[in-house]
Write a protein that holds these residues in place. Structure first.
Motif, PDB file in Angstrom:
ATOM      1  N   UNK A 547      38.182   7.111 -32.857  1.00 43.06           N
ATOM      2  CA  UNK A 547      38.122   8.567 -32.685  1.00 43.06           C
ATOM      3  C   UNK A 547      38.327   8.929 -31.216  1.00 43.06           C
ATOM      4  N   UNK A 548      37.685   8.204 -30.316  1.00 45.96           N
ATOM      5  CA  UNK A 548      37.851   8.470 -28.885  1.00 45.96           C
ATOM      6  C   UNK A 548      39.303   8.250 -28.449  1.00 45.96           C
ATOM      7  N   UNK A 549      39.960   7.236 -29.029  1.00 43.85           N
ATOM      8  CA  UNK A 549      41.374   6.997 -28.723  1.00 43.85           C
ATOM      9  C   UNK A 549      42.234   8.180 -29.188  1.00 43.85           C
ATOM     10  N   UNK A 550      41.903   8.730 -30.349  1.00 44.29           N
ATOM     11  CA  UNK A 550      42.653   9.873 -30.882  1.00 44.29           C
ATOM     12  C   UNK A 550      42.467  11.098 -29.997  1.00 44.29           C
ATOM     13  N   UNK A 551      41.256  11.277 -29.481  1.00 45.85           N
ATOM     14  CA  UNK A 551      40.986  12.395 -28.580  1.00 45.85           C
ATOM     15  C   UNK A 551      41.831  12.270 -27.316  1.00 45.85           C
ATOM     16  N   UNK A 552      41.862  11.067 -26.757  1.00 41.08           N
ATOM     17  CA  UNK A 552      42.655  10.842 -25.537  1.00 41.08           C
ATOM     18  C   UNK A 552      44.153  11.008 -25.824  1.00 41.08           C
ATOM     19  N   UNK A 553      44.603  10.517 -26.977  1.00 44.86           N
ATOM     20  CA  UNK A 553      46.023  10.619 -27.329  1.00 44.86           C
ATOM     21  C   UNK A 553      46.450  12.084 -27.432  1.00 44.86           C
ATOM     22  N   UNK A 554      45.645  12.922 -28.108  1.00 49.32           N
ATOM     23  CA  UNK A 554      45.977  14.345 -28.252  1.00 49.32           C
ATOM     24  C   UNK A 554      45.996  15.036 -26.894  1.00 49.32           C
ATOM     25  N   UNK A 555      45.064  14.675 -26.038  1.00 51.87           N
ATOM     26  CA  UNK A 555      45.000  15.280 -24.707  1.00 51.87           C
ATOM     27  C   UNK A 555      46.199  14.876 -23.855  1.00 51.87           C
ATOM     28  N   UNK A 600      29.045  18.134 -23.785  1.00 49.44           N
ATOM     29  CA  UNK A 600      27.786  17.515 -24.198  1.00 49.44           C
ATOM     30  C   UNK A 600      27.957  16.030 -24.471  1.00 49.44           C
ATOM     31  N   UNK A 601      29.205  15.569 -24.520  1.00 44.89           N
ATOM     32  CA  UNK A 601      29.495  14.167 -24.820  1.00 44.89           C
ATOM     33  C   UNK A 601      30.216  13.493 -23.667  1.00 44.89           C
ATOM     34  N   UNK A 602      29.887  13.892 -22.457  1.00 44.37           N
ATOM     35  CA  UNK A 602      30.575  13.355 -21.282  1.00 44.37           C
ATOM     36  C   UNK A 602      30.466  11.847 -21.195  1.00 44.37           C
ATOM     37  N   UNK A 603      29.286  11.310 -21.462  1.00 44.02           N
ATOM     38  CA  UNK A 603      29.098   9.862 -21.356  1.00 44.02           C
ATOM     39  C   UNK A 603      30.003   9.112 -22.326  1.00 44.02           C
ATOM     40  N   UNK A 604      30.125   9.625 -23.563  1.00 43.09           N
ATOM     41  CA  UNK A 604      30.952   8.962 -24.573  1.00 43.09           C
ATOM     42  C   UNK A 604      32.434   9.022 -24.191  1.00 43.09           C
ATOM     43  N   UNK A 605      32.855  10.157 -23.672  1.00 39.81           N
ATOM     44  CA  UNK A 605      34.275  10.364 -23.404  1.00 39.81           C
ATOM     45  C   UNK A 605      34.753   9.706 -22.115  1.00 39.81           C
ATOM     46  N   UNK A 606      33.845   9.357 -21.237  1.00 40.75           N
ATOM     47  CA  UNK A 606      34.226   8.740 -19.967  1.00 40.75           C
ATOM     48  C   UNK A 606      33.836   7.272 -19.884  1.00 40.75           C
ATOM     49  N   UNK A 607      33.279   6.756 -20.972  1.00 40.49           N
ATOM     50  CA  UNK A 607      32.833   5.351 -20.955  1.00 40.49           C
ATOM     51  C   UNK A 607      34.030   4.409 -20.862  1.00 40.49           C
TER      52      UNK A 607
END
Length: 607
Positions: A547-555, A600-607
């Motif tokens: 899911x995190x990879x998909x978020x980065x890909x869309x961005x 609110x999910x900064x830690x998850x998205x920048x890990x």
């Protein structure tokens, strides 16, 4: 954006110069550029508005050249043709419509060339009577009729009367003046039809105003050119315009063959039952954009075109899908005279944030009950994102210790409402658990109609739609609306809160509740309810690496901002479907918003 504006300004200058000189042709130059830069409805609306501006500027100075008797006859024919064109717009596929229009313009072109050739021969023989301009008979009425039909179906009212007048022997000044006068009155019909079918975005109006100087400059140059053009050159130039129109129609038809020949999705009388009778508060400007994602398409293998429905851009407080749902909840609240709205949800609930915003917009107070659905206690989760916005909006916050007790959360919300009632307030509760009238789902019944109109306007063949499936209101409303309107496009719900075994029956139940609310037949079959929980792990409010990879890909491909709770998981499912898909039809991603939750999910998205 700056490059797009420059391109549009150059196109508008050239197009308005052509229309000012000949009376027609704005859409031939400006149309393709508008469609390249904007969505299809906005492109048509701007083309019509700018063409009308040209007519409004030129006609007052051309009144003496107008062939009044022909203008009246054209107008009578248009009065009949315009409503018929609207009917044809719904009954005939866009491909067939363009084909018929192309044949009509092609036939008119042959008439112009033949008449021009015969006129030269007769003039050379001194037969002056034979070349007198035609002003009577059934032909002018027929030309007005065809012009009106092409106006309301394709926003192309000018070529037919201009070509017929030229071929019938009318001088260029009369052709130009009479056609512009006709369009001055018939273009508004095309604009009103577009407004009725797909709505009006204020950005369209502002863009029209911004491009008006380029249009006015083109008019000035066109006026100068027409004085230097002979009758012979004018007729050949008009023929060239007609050839370009026919070529454009047939080229577009060839390009979209196989994908654009499907029938339009229609909205038959009564298809959506009581929808128009139910109270609704206006909270955003529709429609939201349907955008091609070329970079993501390429990143996913380029097998099929990928589109996004931008429901993250629903105007209010960072937007999101819940704005559509709140139009019906808050509409009912207003109808009941409520002054306070109550809702329950997770700590980082997008629905709660938008309820607070909608309540404030309509002059109400808001009480939010936080449920402990996510085992996350870091300060950012408890204080940033949606929480911060709710506090800025001045919502009153409550807490409920359980995270998976919808009935209990609703019960406690009812108790708070009763306490408020005892103090003289008039509360309105937005329930969470199934078993209540699914007013929120109606927002996506409306969205289904809007999306089908956009699919038709863009001439797309669509093989699937992917949407988040949580409470079920968005998923069920969209699916129900599509089937009620006769569309069989598959809809896949990406589970974001519960597994597929639990979510499937929930969607089925919601669809049945929508049918009961609207008092119409439920056309959603069991096979239509498609859900997958392949992207749910490790659970609600938590994101996997996929899911995190998909978020980065869309961005990094389309600059789309997605959250880990809803839209990120949905994008993971969408990307998976795009990479595995067979076929040629497009796939559409419904962007449900959730942007504030990112913080609110900064830690998850920048890990």
């Amino acid at each position: 954006m700056e490059q797009d504006l420059i391109l549009l300004a150059v196109a508008f200058f050239s197009a308005s110069m052509l229309q000012a000189a000949t009376g027609i042709g704005f859409g031939i130059i400006a149309g393709p550029v508008l469609l390249l830069v904007l969505n299809s409805p906005a492109a048509i609306q701007i083309s019509v508005l700018q063409s009308w501006l040209i007519c409004a500027v030129l006609v007052p100075g051309l009144r003496s050249a107008v062939q009044t008797d022909l203008l009246k006859t054209f107008a009578k024919g248009s009065v009949i043709g315009i409503p018929l064109g609207g009917v044809v717009y719904f009954l005939v596929s866009i491909g067939l419509l363009k084909f018929l229009a192309g044949l009509t313009v092609l036939g008119t072109l042959f008439f112009v060339l033949h008449s021009h050739n015969e006129g030269r021969k007769r003039s050379a023989n001194g037969d002056a009577e034979a070349v007198m301009p035609v002003t009577a008979g059934p032909w002018p009425l027929s030309m007005g009729f065809i012009s009106g039909a092409m106006n309301s179906s394709l926003a192309m009212p000018g070529p037919i009367p201009a070509a017929w007048m030229s071929g019938a022997g009318h001088a260029k000044d009369r052709v130009r003046a009479t056609v512009l006068a006709l369009l001055l009155f018939t273009y508004p019909a095309a604009f009103l039809l577009q407004w009725f079918l797909v709505g009006l975005e204020w950005n369209t109006v502002w863009l029209c105003l911004g491009l008006a100087p380029a249009t006015l400059l083109g008019i000035m140059v066109g006026r100068l050119l027409v004085r230097r053009v002979t009758e012979e050159v004018f007729r050949w130039f008009l023929a060239l315009v007609l050839i370009s129109t026919v070529a454009g129609l047939f080229y577009d038809l060839v390009q979209t063959s196989g994908t654009a020949m499907t029938d339009r999705e229609k909205t038959p009388s009564g298809a959506l039952g009581r929808l128009a009778e139910l109270p609704r508060a206006k909270l955003f400007h529709a429609p939201t954009h349907l955008e091609l994602m070329p970079n993501l398409t390429a990143a996913c293998g380029g097998k099929r075109a990928l589109y996004v429905k931008r429901d993250d851009l629903t105007d209010m407080a960072f937007g999101g899908n819940k704005v559509r749902q709140l139009e019906f909840y808050l509409g009912e609240a207003q109808a009941q005279g409520a002054d306070t709205v109550l809702i329950t949800g997770a700590v980082q609930s997008n629905f709660a944030r938008l309820t607070a915003a909608g309540a404030r917009k309509l002059g109400m107070e808001c009480h939010i009950q936080w449920e402990e659905r996510v085992a996350k206690q870091d300060p950012r989760y408890r204080n940033s994102g949606n929480v911060l916005i709710e506090r800025i909006l001045g919502a009153t916050l409550h807490s409920y210790p359980e995270g998976e007790d919808e009935t209990g959360a609703d019960r406690r919300l009812g108790e708070i409402a009763e306490e408020l009632r005892q103090t003289g307030r008039k509360p309105y509760v937005i329930p969470l658990a199934p078993g209540h009238a699914p007013l929120g789902a109606l927002g996506y019944v409306v969205a289904a109609r809007e999306l089908l109109q956009q699919i038709t306007a863009a001439e797309l063949a669509v093989d699937g739609i992917v949407v988040a499936s949580g409470s079920g209101a968005t998923h069920a409303g969209l699916l129900f609306g599509l089937r009620a309107l006769g569309s069989s496009i598959p809809v896949t719900g990406i589970c974001v809160r519960r597994d597929a075994a639990a979510q499937g029956p929930r969607i089925t139940q919601r669809c049945a509740e929508v049918a009961e609310l609207l008092q119409i037949e439920n056309r959603v079959a069991d096979k239509d309810v498609v859900v997958t929980d392949a992207f749910l792990a490790p659970g609600y409010g938590r994101a996997s690496e996929e899911v995190l990879d998909a978020i980065r890909l869309a961005a990094r491909t389309e600059a789309l901002m997605l959250d880990p709770v809803y839209s990120g998981k949905t994008m993971a499912g969408f990307v998976s479907a795009a990479r595995q898909a067979e076929g040629e039809g497009a796939l559409i991603f419904i962007h449900t918003g959730g942007t504030p939750g990112i913080f609110a999910y900064e830690d998850d998205l920048t890990a």
